[in-house]
Design a protein around this motif. Structure first.
Motif, short mmCIF file in Angstrom:
data_model
loop_
_atom_site.label_atom_id
_atom_site.label_comp_id
_atom_site.label_asym_id
_atom_site.label_seq_id
_atom_site.Cartn_x
_atom_site.Cartn_y
_atom_site.Cartn_z
N GLN A 212 13.68 9.81 72.76
CA GLN A 212 14.12 11.05 73.85
C GLN A 212 15.63 11.33 74.20
OE1 GLN A 212 11.51 10.68 77.57
NE2 GLN A 212 10.73 8.74 76.68
N GLY A 235 13.91 13.82 70.47
CA GLY A 235 12.68 14.60 70.42
C GLY A 235 11.40 13.73 70.89
N ASP A 236 10.19 14.31 70.65
CA ASP A 236 8.97 13.58 70.88
C ASP A 236 8.05 13.13 69.61
OD1 ASP A 236 6.49 12.92 71.80
OD2 ASP A 236 6.15 14.88 72.75
N PHE A 238 5.11 12.36 69.42
CA PHE A 238 3.96 12.80 69.33
C PHE A 238 3.88 13.97 68.59
CE2 PHE A 238 3.39 10.20 73.27
CZ PHE A 238 2.38 9.20 72.71
N THR A 239 4.82 14.89 68.27
CA THR A 239 4.75 15.95 67.68
C THR A 239 5.61 15.93 66.50
OG1 THR A 239 6.76 16.84 69.00
CG2 THR A 239 4.43 17.33 69.81
N THR A 240 6.77 15.23 66.42
CA THR A 240 7.72 15.27 64.97
C THR A 240 8.50 14.17 65.17
OG1 THR A 240 9.32 16.73 63.93
CG2 THR A 240 9.67 16.68 66.41
N ASP A 261 -3.44 7.21 71.00
CA ASP A 261 -2.10 7.77 70.89
C ASP A 261 -1.38 7.19 69.84
OD1 ASP A 261 -2.23 9.37 73.08
OD2 ASP A 261 -1.67 8.08 74.62
N ARG A 264 -1.81 9.25 66.82
CA ARG A 264 -0.95 10.48 67.08
C ARG A 264 0.45 10.07 66.55
NH1 ARG A 264 -0.92 12.27 72.83
NH2 ARG A 264 0.47 14.13 72.14
N ILE A 265 1.20 8.94 66.70
CA ILE A 265 2.22 8.88 66.46
C ILE A 265 2.38 8.29 64.87
CG2 ILE A 265 4.23 7.03 66.77
CD1 ILE A 265 3.13 6.58 69.47
N HIS A 267 0.39 9.44 62.52
CA HIS A 267 0.09 10.71 61.81
C HIS A 267 1.39 11.75 61.68
CE1 HIS A 267 -4.02 10.56 60.81
NE2 HIS A 267 -4.44 10.15 61.95
N THR A 268 2.06 11.69 62.86
CA THR A 268 3.33 12.52 62.97
C THR A 268 4.18 11.86 61.79
OG1 THR A 268 2.99 12.95 65.33
CG2 THR A 268 5.47 13.11 64.34
N ARG A 271 3.19 12.65 58.17
CA ARG A 271 3.25 14.10 57.86
C ARG A 271 4.82 14.31 57.54
NH1 ARG A 271 0.02 15.16 62.56
NH2 ARG A 271 1.98 15.55 63.86
#
Length: 345
Positions: A212, A235-236, A238-240, A261, A264-265, A267-268, A271
Motif C-alpha cells: 500500500q 498499489g492493491d 488484489f488488482t495488480t 482472497d 485473487r492475490i 491470480h493477480t 497474470r
C-alpha cells in the motif's frame, strides 16, 4: 506463632506443578503483567546489571511492592531473575523485551497485548457461533480498516511487524533459493525488511517493493549499499502487481486471507508473469496430523482478527495449483515460517 523446626526444613516446593489448565486459565494475567513492564521500560532499566526493586520503582514512578510482585510472576515464567538480595535482572529469554536489543520484541509485546487484540480474544465465543472474526464485531470494522483509521495503532502494528521479522529475514534469505541476478518483486512486502536482506546478500539482484502507498512510503531500503538497485510501488495486490519480475515473494501475506482472497492475490501475480517464473510463498506450514506447532497460536490470532488462517502443505498446494502455479518443494527454516517454492505453469 513461632516457626517450628519442622516447618523450617519442609520443602516449600513439594506442591504439584501447575497444570496446563491453570496455566491457560491465568494466561491473561501473565499477558497483562508482561504489558505493564513493557510499557514502563523495566527491561531497559536492568539491561546491564541487576537492580533493586526500590530503584526500579523510583525511576519509573511506580509502587515498589506492586512492581516486585509483577516481576516475581514474570521471573516464574523465565523472563527475569531475582537474586538473594531481591534485585532483578533479565534472563536470556527476557533480553528481547529491551527496546535496544537486536531482536527486540518490545513492539510486538505492546501490539499483541493491546486492547485491540485483548478485546478480540474475549470475543472468540461469538466467533465459535458465527465463524466471523470477533475483531469486526468489537471494533465495528475489519482490522486493516481500523488500522487505516487509527494512525497510532497503524504505527504500532508496523513497528511490531518489523520487530517480529528482525533476524528472521536473515534466516529466510539464507534458506530461500534466490537467483544470482534478475529482479525480485516483494508483493505485500511491508516496509521492505526482507527485500533489504535479499538485496544485501545478493549484490547482482534488483528489487521492487510493492505494498500500500502509505506503507512503502516508510520503507527501509534507502541505504548506500543498495543505491540504484530498488524502487517502490504502491498499489492493491488484489488488482495488480508489477510485471516482468524474475522472482516474486509473498511473505506472511496469504495467512491473512481466506482461500477466495488468496486466489485473487495469486491470480493477480499469475497474470503478471510468464510461465516458468518462480514464486516463493513464505508462511508457516502446519503439519496437518495433529502434531503441535508454534503457529497454532498465530492461527488463533487469524481466527479472531481476520478471515485468514495458517495452512497445511496440502492446502497450500491446492491454492497454488488452482491459481496456475506448481509447488516444487517446501524448505523449512529456523524461523516460524517455511518457504514454499512454486513455478508459474
Amino acid at each position: 506463632m513461632p516457626v517450628t523446626s519442622d516447618t523450617q526444613t519442609a520443602d516449600l516446593n513439594s506442591h504439584r506443578p501447575s497444570s496446563p489448565l491453570h496455566d491457560l486459565m491465568y494466561g491473561h494475567v501473565y499477558a497483562s503483567a508482561l504489558r505493564a513492564v513493557a510499557l514502563h521500560g523495566i527491561a531497559d532499566q536492568v539491561a546491564d546489571t541487576p537492580r533493586p526493586v526500590a530503584d526500579l520503582a523510583e525511576q519509573a514512578g511506580l509502587d515498589a511492592g506492586a512492581l516486585r510482585r509483577v516481576l516475581r510472576l514474570l521471573a516464574a515464567r523465565g523472563l527475569f531473575l531475582e537474586d538473594a538480595d531481591g534485585a532483578f535482572a533479565l534472563t536470556d529469554a527476557g533480553q528481547a523485551l529491551r527496546t535496544d536489543a537486536a531482536d527486540s520484541q518490545h513492539a510486538a509485546v505492546l501490539l499483541f497485548t493491546d486492547e485491540m487484540f485483548r478485546s478480540s480474544a474475549e470475543g472468540i465465543e461469538s466467533t465459535l457461533r458465527t465463524g466471523e472474526p470477533s475483531f469486526d464485531a468489537v471494533h465495528g470494522r475489519p482490522l486493516f480498516d481500523h488500522l487505516a483509521a487509527t494512525p497510532d495503532k497503524s504505527r504500532l502494528f508496523n513497528a511490531a511487524m518489523t520487530s517480529l521479522t528482525t533476524g528472521v529475514n536473515e534466516q529466510l534469505t539464507r534458506a530461500c533459493p534466490f537467483p544470482e541476478e534478475g529482479t525480485v518483486v516483494d508483493v505485500g512486502g511491508g516496509r521492505g525488511g526482507l527485500l533489504r536482506e535479499v538485496l544485501t546478500a545478493h549484490p547482482d539482484l534488483t528489487g521492487i517493493l510493492f505494498d500500500q502507498p502509505q506503507t512503502v512510503a516508510d520503507h527501509l531500503l534507502d541505504t548506500g549499499e543498495l543505491r540504484g538497485r530498488w524502487r517502490t510501488q504502491g498499489g492493491d495486490f488484489f488488482t495488480t502487481v508489477p510485471e516482468g519480475g524474475d522472482l516474486y515473494l509473498l511473505k506472511n501475506v496469504l495467512h491473512d486471507w481466506p482461500d477466495e482472497d488468496c486466489l485473487r492475490i495469486l491470480h493477480t501475480i499469475r497474470r503478471a508473469v510468464v510461465p516458468g517464473t518462480r514464486l516463493l510463498v513464505i508462511d508457516a506450514v502446519l503439519p496437518g496430523n495433529g502434531t503441535p506447532h508454534p503457529a497454532l497460536a498465530l492461527d488463533m490470532v487469524m481466527l479472531m482478527t481476520l478471515k485468514g488462517r495458517e495452512r497445511t502443505a496440502a492446502e497450500f498446494e491446492d491454492l497454488l495449483a488452482t491459481a496456475g502455479f506448481r509447488l516444487h518443494r517446501i524448505v523449512p527454516t529456523e524461523a516460524l515460517s517455511s518457504v514454499l517454492e512454486a513455478e508459474a505453469v
